[in-house]
Design an enzyme around this catalytic site. Structure first.
Site, PDB file in Angstrom:
ATOM      1  CE  LYS A  43      -7.045  24.132   2.006  1.00  0.00           C
ATOM      2  NZ  LYS A  43      -7.134  25.494   2.215  1.00  0.00           N
ATOM      3  NE  ARG A  95      -2.420  25.779   7.436  1.00  0.00           N
ATOM      4  CZ  ARG A  95      -3.667  25.430   7.395  1.00  0.00           C
ATOM      5  NH1 ARG A  95      -4.186  24.191   7.199  1.00  0.00           N
ATOM      6  NH2 ARG A  95      -4.348  26.375   7.918  1.00  0.00           N
ATOM      7  NE  ARG A 114     -15.063  27.237   6.838  1.00  0.00           N
ATOM      8  CZ  ARG A 114     -13.670  27.212   6.486  1.00  0.00           C
ATOM      9  NH1 ARG A 114     -13.419  26.597   5.476  1.00  0.00           N
ATOM     10  NH2 ARG A 114     -13.081  27.507   7.343  1.00  0.00           N
ATOM     11  NE  ARG A 162     -12.674  25.511  10.880  1.00  0.00           N
ATOM     12  CZ  ARG A 162     -11.947  25.530   9.950  1.00  0.00           C
ATOM     13  NH1 ARG A 162     -12.192  24.574   8.842  1.00  0.00           N
ATOM     14  NH2 ARG A 162     -10.734  26.006   9.978  1.00  0.00           N
ATOM     15  NE  ARG A 219      -8.568  29.815   9.924  1.00  0.00           N
ATOM     16  CZ  ARG A 219      -9.777  29.899   9.608  1.00  0.00           C
ATOM     17  NH1 ARG A 219     -10.755  30.514  10.261  1.00  0.00           N
ATOM     18  NH2 ARG A 219     -10.381  29.129   8.652  1.00  0.00           N
TER      19      ARG A 219
HETATM   20  P1  ADP Z   1      -8.240  26.736   7.313  1.00  0.00           P
HETATM   21  O1  ADP Z   1      -7.425  26.136   6.079  1.00  0.00           O
HETATM   22  O2  ADP Z   1      -9.648  26.975   7.161  1.00  0.00           O
HETATM   23  O3  ADP Z   1      -7.486  27.554   8.292  1.00  0.00           O
HETATM   24  P2  ADP Z   1      -8.067  24.084   8.619  1.00  0.00           P
HETATM   25  O4  ADP Z   1      -8.896  23.200   8.949  1.00  0.00           O
HETATM   26  O5  ADP Z   1      -6.989  23.417   7.581  1.00  0.00           O
HETATM   27  O6  ADP Z   1      -8.617  25.314   8.334  1.00  0.00           O
HETATM   28  O7  ADP Z   1      -7.062  24.251   9.803  1.00  0.00           O
HETATM   29  C1  ADP Z   1      -7.549  24.598  11.015  1.00  0.00           C
HETATM   30  C2  ADP Z   1      -6.455  24.912  11.939  1.00  0.00           C
HETATM   31  O8  ADP Z   1      -5.688  23.806  12.258  1.00  0.00           O
HETATM   32  C3  ADP Z   1      -5.187  25.661  11.427  1.00  0.00           C
HETATM   33  O9  ADP Z   1      -5.914  27.166  11.612  1.00  0.00           O
HETATM   34  C4  ADP Z   1      -4.250  25.539  12.270  1.00  0.00           C
HETATM   35  O10 ADP Z   1      -4.239  25.931  13.781  1.00  0.00           O
HETATM   36  C5  ADP Z   1      -4.173  24.004  12.356  1.00  0.00           C
HETATM   37  N1  ADP Z   1      -3.657  23.301  11.425  1.00  0.00           N
HETATM   38  C6  ADP Z   1      -4.128  22.625  10.315  1.00  0.00           C
HETATM   39  N2  ADP Z   1      -2.908  22.035   9.258  1.00  0.00           N
HETATM   40  C7  ADP Z   1      -2.121  22.696   9.768  1.00  0.00           C
HETATM   41  C8  ADP Z   1      -0.695  22.433   9.553  1.00  0.00           C
HETATM   42  N3  ADP Z   1      -0.339  21.958   8.225  1.00  0.00           N
HETATM   43  N4  ADP Z   1       0.182  23.111  10.078  1.00  0.00           N
HETATM   44  C9  ADP Z   1       0.012  23.943  11.314  1.00  0.00           C
HETATM   45  N5  ADP Z   1      -1.204  23.947  11.790  1.00  0.00           N
HETATM   46  C10 ADP Z   1      -2.344  23.374  11.111  1.00  0.00           C
END
Ligand code: ADP
Ligand code: ZN
Length: 219
Positions: A17, A93, A130, A162, A173
């Site tokens: 993504k 999400r 990653r 990360r 996740r």
């Molecule tokens: P990934 O999709 O690989 O899990 P992201 O970089 O999108 O990682 O997000 C990292 C973290 O940030 C998530 O695991 C969550 O804790 C938080 N986060 C990001 N976007 C959201 C969202 N829309 N709602 C709630 N938490 C979020």
């Protein structure tokens, strides 16, 4: 004039993504809005909000709908996104967040929500390998590392794994994705906003499919 677009990219962790959002944001000249990147930058800045978010993120859990919805509402009220559009990465999400987004976008509805589909086995391999730049969030991997050591090709920042790419946090996740985010596919299908795109292949091949899907929706 380039018309811009209002897009959402859904997909499992490790589906590519982030990389594809960057490429689409260049193609359509629209801001890339990654809630994960926004949260990570708040963590780096050491704000009160960042400190609270860090604990939640390191466990692989979700920040509350109310908090993240506020962050996105503010970002989508800025001039650049109002005029040009945007590509959302990592939001919504949950169904609660999707409902919030439809309130935010009243009067300037989304053009398309794309589900970037990659099989779970591929996702697991990609997540384990990653690596990401701490400064500009460019993604690398053990198979395609930066040119010089773990120094970002793009900005010279440090490239690291990360904190939430540990096996335990990855599992949490992915489970949360199935439980909270996967239902959005049916939710957006019902609203005739969803299209699925195959996420396997080179980055350029996947981008070409995404662009074809977006252009097919636009007048
Ligand atoms: P990934 O999709 O690989 O899990 P992201 O970089 O999108 O990682 O997000 C990292 C973290 O940030 C998530 O695991 C969550 O804790 C938080 N986060 C990001 N976007 C959201 C969202 N829309 N709602 C709630 N938490 C979020
Ligand atoms: Zn960088």
């Amino acid at each position: 004039m380039i018309p811009g677009a209002r897009l959402v990219l859904l997909g499992r962790q490790g589906a590519g993504k982030g990389t594809q959002c960057v490429r689409l944001s260049h193609h359509y000249v629209i801001p890339h809005i990654s809630t994960g990147d926004m949260l990570r930058s708040a963590v780096r800045e050491g704000t009160e909000f960042g400190l609270q978010a860090k604990a939640v993120m390191d466990r692989g859990e979700l920040v509350s709908d109310g908090v993240i919805g506020g962050v996105v509402a503010e970002r989508l009220a800025a001039d650049d996104t109002r005029e040009r559009g945007y590509i959302l990465d990592g939001f919504p999400r949950t169904v609660g967040q999707a409902e919030r987004l439809s309130e935010i976008t009243v009067g300037a509805a989304l053009d398309l929500v794309i589900d970037l589909v990659v099989p779970i086995q591929v996702v697991l391999e990609r997540l384990a390998g990653r690596r990401v730049c701490v400064d500009c969030a460019t993604n690398f991997s053990v198979d395609s590392p930066p040119r010089y050591g773990w120094v970002c090709d793009n900005c010279g920042g440090e490239v690291v794994q990360r904190a939430d790419d540990t096996p335990a946090a990855i599992q949490i996740r992915l489970d949360l994705y199935e439980r909270e985010t996967a239902p959005l596919i049916a939710w957006y299908l019902e609203r005739e906003l969803l299209t699925a795109v195959d996420g396997l292949g080179t980055a350029a091949e996947v981008t070409a499919r995404l662009v074809a899907a977006v252009d097919a929706r636009r007048p």
